[in-house]
Design a protein around this motif. Structure first.
Motif, PDB file in Angstrom:
ATOM      1  N   TYR A 121       0.828  -1.215   0.000  1.00 45.75           N
ATOM      2  CA  TYR A 121       0.000   0.000   0.000  1.00 45.75           C
ATOM      3  C   TYR A 121       0.861   1.263   0.000  1.00 45.75           C
ATOM      4  CZ  TYR A 121      -4.584  -2.094   0.249  1.00 45.75           C
ATOM      5  OH  TYR A 121      -5.736  -2.770  -0.071  1.00 45.75           O
ATOM      6  N   TYR A 122       1.970   1.235   0.688  1.00 45.86           N
ATOM      7  CA  TYR A 122       2.840   2.414   0.720  1.00 45.86           C
ATOM      8  C   TYR A 122       3.353   2.733  -0.687  1.00 45.86           C
ATOM      9  CZ  TYR A 122       6.331   5.772   2.247  1.00 45.86           C
ATOM     10  OH  TYR A 122       7.059   6.926   2.416  1.00 45.86           O
ATOM     11  N   ASN A 123       3.760   1.685  -1.416  1.00 45.79           N
ATOM     12  CA  ASN A 123       4.332   1.865  -2.752  1.00 45.79           C
ATOM     13  C   ASN A 123       3.292   1.882  -3.870  1.00 45.79           C
ATOM     14  OD1 ASN A 123       7.039   1.950  -1.841  1.00 45.79           O
ATOM     15  ND2 ASN A 123       7.030  -0.288  -1.668  1.00 45.79           N
ATOM     16  N   GLY A 124       2.060   1.437  -3.553  1.00 45.85           N
ATOM     17  CA  GLY A 124       1.043   1.360  -4.594  1.00 45.85           C
ATOM     18  C   GLY A 124       1.304   0.241  -5.588  1.00 45.85           C
ATOM     19  N   ASP A 125       1.841  -0.868  -5.126  1.00 46.08           N
ATOM     20  CA  ASP A 125       2.147  -2.019  -5.988  1.00 46.08           C
ATOM     21  C   ASP A 125       0.941  -2.955  -6.066  1.00 46.08           C
ATOM     22  OD1 ASP A 125       4.756  -1.174  -6.447  1.00 46.08           O
ATOM     23  OD2 ASP A 125       5.558  -2.316  -4.740  1.00 46.08           O
ATOM     24  N   GLY A 126       0.164  -2.856  -7.141  1.00 47.26           N
ATOM     25  CA  GLY A 126      -0.993  -3.736  -7.325  1.00 47.26           C
ATOM     26  C   GLY A 126      -2.233  -3.281  -6.601  1.00 47.26           C
ATOM     27  N   VAL A 127      -2.117  -2.202  -5.840  1.00 49.00           N
ATOM     28  CA  VAL A 127      -3.238  -1.597  -5.118  1.00 49.00           C
ATOM     29  C   VAL A 127      -3.090  -0.081  -5.251  1.00 49.00           C
ATOM     30  CG1 VAL A 127      -3.450  -3.489  -3.427  1.00 49.00           C
ATOM     31  CG2 VAL A 127      -1.970  -1.546  -2.917  1.00 49.00           C
ATOM     32  N   ALA A 128      -4.154   0.624  -4.949  1.00 47.26           N
ATOM     33  CA  ALA A 128      -4.049   2.080  -4.949  1.00 47.26           C
ATOM     34  C   ALA A 128      -3.145   2.505  -3.789  1.00 47.26           C
ATOM     35  CB  ALA A 128      -5.433   2.714  -4.799  1.00 47.26           C
ATOM     36  N   GLN A 129      -2.204   3.375  -4.060  1.00 46.18           N
ATOM     37  CA  GLN A 129      -1.306   3.847  -3.003  1.00 46.18           C
ATOM     38  C   GLN A 129      -2.139   4.515  -1.915  1.00 46.18           C
ATOM     39  OE1 GLN A 129       1.469   7.100  -3.903  1.00 46.18           O
ATOM     40  NE2 GLN A 129       3.069   5.856  -2.949  1.00 46.18           N
ATOM     41  N   ASN A 130      -1.888   4.111  -0.664  1.00 45.54           N
ATOM     42  CA  ASN A 130      -2.666   4.649   0.445  1.00 45.54           C
ATOM     43  C   ASN A 130      -1.791   4.623   1.698  1.00 45.54           C
ATOM     44  OD1 ASN A 130      -4.512   4.808   2.723  1.00 45.54           O
ATOM     45  ND2 ASN A 130      -6.153   4.580   1.209  1.00 45.54           N
ATOM     46  N   PHE A 131      -1.354   5.789   2.131  1.00 42.74           N
ATOM     47  CA  PHE A 131      -0.453   5.879   3.281  1.00 42.74           C
ATOM     48  C   PHE A 131      -1.163   5.573   4.597  1.00 42.74           C
ATOM     49  CE2 PHE A 131       1.541   8.889   0.166  1.00 42.74           C
ATOM     50  CZ  PHE A 131       2.594   8.053  -0.174  1.00 42.74           C
ATOM     51  N   THR A 132      -2.463   5.851   4.673  1.00 42.87           N
ATOM     52  CA  THR A 132      -3.216   5.537   5.893  1.00 42.87           C
ATOM     53  C   THR A 132      -3.287   4.034   6.094  1.00 42.87           C
ATOM     54  OG1 THR A 132      -4.530   7.561   5.657  1.00 42.87           O
ATOM     55  CG2 THR A 132      -5.401   5.855   7.121  1.00 42.87           C
ATOM     56  N   ILE A 133      -3.634   3.311   5.036  1.00 38.34           N
ATOM     57  CA  ILE A 133      -3.698   1.855   5.133  1.00 38.34           C
ATOM     58  C   ILE A 133      -2.308   1.289   5.421  1.00 38.34           C
ATOM     59  CG2 ILE A 133      -4.162  -0.272   3.851  1.00 38.34           C
ATOM     60  CD1 ILE A 133      -6.456   1.237   2.461  1.00 38.34           C
ATOM     61  N   ALA A 134      -1.291   1.829   4.773  1.00 40.12           N
ATOM     62  CA  ALA A 134       0.081   1.378   5.047  1.00 40.12           C
ATOM     63  C   ALA A 134       0.402   1.571   6.527  1.00 40.12           C
ATOM     64  CB  ALA A 134       1.077   2.139   4.174  1.00 40.12           C
ATOM     65  N   TYR A 135       0.042   2.720   7.071  1.00 40.73           N
ATOM     66  CA  TYR A 135       0.288   3.007   8.484  1.00 40.73           C
ATOM     67  C   TYR A 135      -0.414   1.969   9.363  1.00 40.73           C
ATOM     68  CZ  TYR A 135       0.485   5.514  12.930  1.00 40.73           C
ATOM     69  OH  TYR A 135       0.712   5.856  14.240  1.00 40.73           O
ATOM     70  N   ILE A 136      -1.695   1.691   9.059  1.00 41.32           N
ATOM     71  CA  ILE A 136      -2.462   0.715   9.845  1.00 41.32           C
ATOM     72  C   ILE A 136      -1.751  -0.639   9.837  1.00 41.32           C
ATOM     73  CG2 ILE A 136      -4.598  -0.641   9.884  1.00 41.32           C
ATOM     74  CD1 ILE A 136      -6.018   1.943   8.810  1.00 41.32           C
ATOM     75  N   LEU A 137      -1.360  -1.085   8.659  1.00 40.19           N
ATOM     76  CA  LEU A 137      -0.731  -2.402   8.538  1.00 40.19           C
ATOM     77  C   LEU A 137       0.633  -2.448   9.227  1.00 40.19           C
ATOM     78  CD1 LEU A 137      -1.874  -2.992   4.896  1.00 40.19           C
ATOM     79  CD2 LEU A 137      -2.547  -4.386   6.868  1.00 40.19           C
ATOM     80  N   PHE A 138       1.427  -1.404   9.064  1.00 41.90           N
ATOM     81  CA  PHE A 138       2.703  -1.343   9.765  1.00 41.90           C
ATOM     82  C   PHE A 138       2.473  -1.337  11.276  1.00 41.90           C
ATOM     83  CE2 PHE A 138       4.572   1.000   5.881  1.00 41.90           C
ATOM     84  CZ  PHE A 138       5.049  -0.174   5.323  1.00 41.90           C
TER      85      PHE A 138
END
Length: 186
Positions: A121-138
Motif C-alpha cells: 500500500y505504501y508503494n502502490g504495488d498492485g493496489v491504490a497507493q494509500n499511506f493511511t492503510i500502510a500506516y495501519i498495517l505497519f
C-alpha cells in the motif's frame, strides 16, 4: 398415526455373509481421526516441503505444494505465495495477486504479511497507493514486535495529517485477528 412397526428401512439388513465386521465398520472413524491428527498434506507434501522447495529455489515445486495449502487457509503458505507473486518466483509476477495473498495471511495475524501488505500500500504495488492503510498495517505488525514495521510506520506517519494518524491508530487498535483488515482510509 404410524407406529414403529409401520416404518421400513431403505437399507436391507445384511445377511451374515455380508456383515463387514467390527473392523470394517470402524474404518471410516479411523480414517477421519487420521485426517484430523495428520498435518495438512497434498499427496504427502506438507508446508515444510513447500518451504524447503522455496528455500532451495525450486519455485515451481513450491508453488504447486503451497497453492492448495494457501487455499485451505494456511497463513504461512499464503504469505509465501504473496512473496512468490511479488517477485515472479515460480509464478507470473503479479502485484495484485501478491496483495491478495498477503491480505489473506494478514487477516489471520501473520505479522510478516501485514508488513509486506503495508509496503504494498505504501508503494502502490498492485493496489491504490494509500499511506493511511500502510500506516495501519505497519502498526499491526509493529504491535507484534516487527521493528522494521515500527520504522516504516513512522515514515508513513510523515505522509499523514494528525487526524489521519489518530484514525489509523483507532482502526488498528480495534482490529481483531480473523476479522477483515481495516483497509479504508484516505
Amino acid at each position: 398415526k404410524q407406529d414403529k412397526g409401520d416404518r421400513f428401512s431403505t437399507h436391507p439388513t445384511p445377511s451374515p455373509s455380508c456383515d463387514p465386521g467390527p473392523t470394517m465398520r470402524l474404518l471410516p472413524l479411523l480414517l477421519a481421526a487420521t485426517m484430523i491428527a495428520a498435518p495438512v498434506t497434498l499427496h504427502g507434501q506438507t508446508l515444510q516441503d513447500g518451504n524447503d522447495a522455496y528455500e532451495s529455489g525450486d519455485y515451481e515445486a513450491a508453488a504447486e505444494i503451497l497453492f492448495p495449502l494457501a487455499e485451505e487457509g494456511d497463513s504461512s503458505a499464503q504469505y509465501t505465495l504473496g512473496l512468490m507473486h511479488k517477485n515472479g518466483e515460480g509464478v507470473l509476477q503479479d502485484y495484485t495477486e501478491a496483495a491478495k495473498w498477503y491480505q489473506l495471511a494478514a487477516e489471520q495475524g501473520n505479522a510478516a504479511a501485514q508488513f509486506n501488505l503495508g509496503l504494498t500500500y505504501y508503494n502502490g504495488d498492485g493496489v491504490a497507493q494509500n499511506f493511511t492503510i500502510a500506516y495501519i498495517l505497519f502498526n499491526l505488525a509493529a504491535a507484534q514486535g516487527n521493528e522494521h514495521a515500527r520504522g516504516n510506520r513512522d515514515i508513513a506517519a510523515k505522509k499523514l495529517t494528525y487526524d489521519q494518524i489518530n484514525e489509523a491508530q483507532r482502526l488498528s487498535s480495534e482490529w481483531k485477528v480473523g476479522e477483515p483488515l481495516p483497509l479504508q482510509g484516505d
